[in-house]
Design an enzyme around this catalytic site. Structure first.
Site: not given
Ligand code: GLN
Length: 462
Positions: A61, A136, A160
């Site tokens: 990532k 994400s 994410s």
């Molecule tokens: N959807 C959550 C956020 O937007 C989780 C994102 C993540 O785990 N980086 O913060």
């Protein structure tokens, strides 16, 4: 090595296979856009260390540092940044023989659940190109689901890794907080996040985790891993889900319960009354920490700098105005708001107290159950720009995954069923250091249901 791993380890070492692989990736990539940078040649010809992952390619990532690859975090702010160093987690995998072939797309700085918040590219779900891959770590999930890599690294601050894993039909592990070094992970919300893995099957998920973990002098929050070795007998199943699940996810959830019963596990119904407070607590803490962590981007030392500015204040303002996307700006504003002087008790401190209550609510079940089961997300993958899942609803849908981040426990998303042609995953959570319990359940379920391969997935390059 399993046959699956052997197949993958041939990709970079045999020229004709590499050529076929590159063709395959090229064709898929046009449709899904999982990579921000792809270069399997960067490591070809190098002597690889002997190790359990020798020669196996993987993707990372793009908020995790890999030397000589970009580190954009999906943001215009860092579009030009090339990393001068490698994250410890990646280095550990390289020592085990694995090879980075590229960097994957993500919601800007990891903020989102769809990967549509990336400023640098669009990622589609390999199962249905009109739909999101989740986020994400959407690029990592899509790349694994399309068979472009056998595993990929992601980061998980509030879900994410697990959400895109569920949307794309792959395995997604969020390890115990601190067990994998975060040195080289670009900070979003430091008390919540961890590097983890998205992969094709349970065995490789476990292998990657084992190779990646360990205390690291470069990360003072990192810990040694001390599992108990206990085997799983009882599973606590969340029945009151505090919000409606879509018919597809409900059906999938019930199917998993039946499979677990058939496999001989004792099932125990659990409830978590604090679930209603998970999302508000998470977004208070996550945005507060984000506002502090993202203060480093001022366009002076690195990152996007405007062409012209009268003075340092204007330079900083323009750099952030031009460099950050809307979601990132929203969260910095929210975080600054909850941390402003005189109001901390009302928001941040209160959220921390709620966090403790959530931890107690979860932990009380571990005297009765070895692992806990809950959904990953209330729906399967949604459509790009869907009005049924606007950014606010996406945040509300984080309740099942954020829990594990708030309490720091490990959690695994396991492919459960296909519903109307879309994969749906189920989530298991365990006490700290007990990743092995998650792998036990996952391996057993995998015997009953193979992680699906997206239509068009090619198993043989040669
Ligand atoms: N959807 C959550 C956020 O937007 C989780 C994102 C993540 O785990 N980086 O913060």
């Amino acid at each position: 090595m399993s046959d699956f791993e052997k197949k993958w380890s041939a990709v970079l070492s045999q020229a004709p296979v590499l050529k076929a692989y590159k063709n395959y990736v090229g064709t898929w990539e046009k449709k899904i856009g999982s990579f921000l940078e792809f270069d399997p040649n960067r490591n070809v010809g190098k002597e690889l260390p002997e190790g359990p992952l020798k020669g196996i390619p993987f993707a990372v990532k793009d908020n995790i540092a890999v030397k000589n690859f970009k580190l954009t975090c999906g943001s215009k702010m860092l579009e030009q940044l090339v990393s001068p160093y490698t994250a410890t987690a990646v280095e550990n995998l390289q020592k085990a023989g694995a090879v980075v072939v590229g960097k994957t797309n993500l919601d800007e700085f990891g903020m989102g659940s769809s990967t549509d918040n990336s400023a640098l590219g669009k990622t589609n779900n390999p199962w249905d190109l009109e739909r999101v891959a989740g986020g994400s770590s959407g690029g990592s999930a899509a790349a694994v689901a399309a068979g472009l890599v056998p595993f990929a690294l992601g980061s998980d601050t509030g879900g994410s890794i697990r959400q895109p894993a569920s949307f794309c039909g792959v395995y997604g592990l969020k390890p115990t907080y601190g067990v994998v070094s975060r040195y080289g992970l670009t900070a979003y919300a430091s008390s919540l996040e961890v590097i983890g893995v998205l992969a094709r099957n349970t065995e490789i998920t476990k292998k990657v985790f084992e190779s990646m973990k360990g205390q690291d002098p470069m990360d003072h929050t990192s810990l040694d891993h001390n599992p108990s070795g206990k085997s799983v007998k009882t599973i606590g199943v969340l029945k009151n889900t505090h919000g409606a699940l879509s018919p597809e996810v409900s059906a999938s959830y019930e199917a998993t319960i039946k499979r677990l019963e058939k496999a001989g596990y004792k099932l125990l119904e659990i409830d978590l009354p604090t679930l209603d407070y998970v999302v508000p607590a998470y977004y208070t803490i996550a945005t507060a920490e984000a506002s502090a962590n993202l203060a480093r981007y001022n366009g002076i030392r690195y990152g996007h700098a405007p062409l012209f500015a009268e003075n340092p204040t204007e330079l900083m303002k323009k750099s952030r105005h031009e460099g950050f996307g809307d979601e990132v700006k929203l969260r910095i504003l929210l975080g600054t708001y909850v941390l402003r002087s005189g109001f901390q008790d009302q928001y941040y401190v209160r959220a921390q107290k709620i966090r403790t209550a959530i931890r107690q609510d979860v932990e009380r079940w571990y005297s009765k159950a070895d692992v806990l089961m809950m959904p990953v997300f209330p729906t399967p993958a949604f459509r790009h720009g869907s009005t049924d899942m606007d950014p606010f609803q996406q945040k509300q849908a984080d309740l099942y995954t954020c829990t594990a981040n708030l309490v720091g426990h490990p959690a695994l998303s396991v492919p459960s069923t296909l519903e109307n042609g879309l994969p749906v995953g189920v989530q298991f959570m365990a006490p700290p250091f007990e990743e092995d319990r998650l792998f036990q359940v996952s391996a057993l379920l995998e015997k009953e249901f193979q992680a699906p391969e997206a239509p068009g997935y090619l198993t043989d390059w040669s």
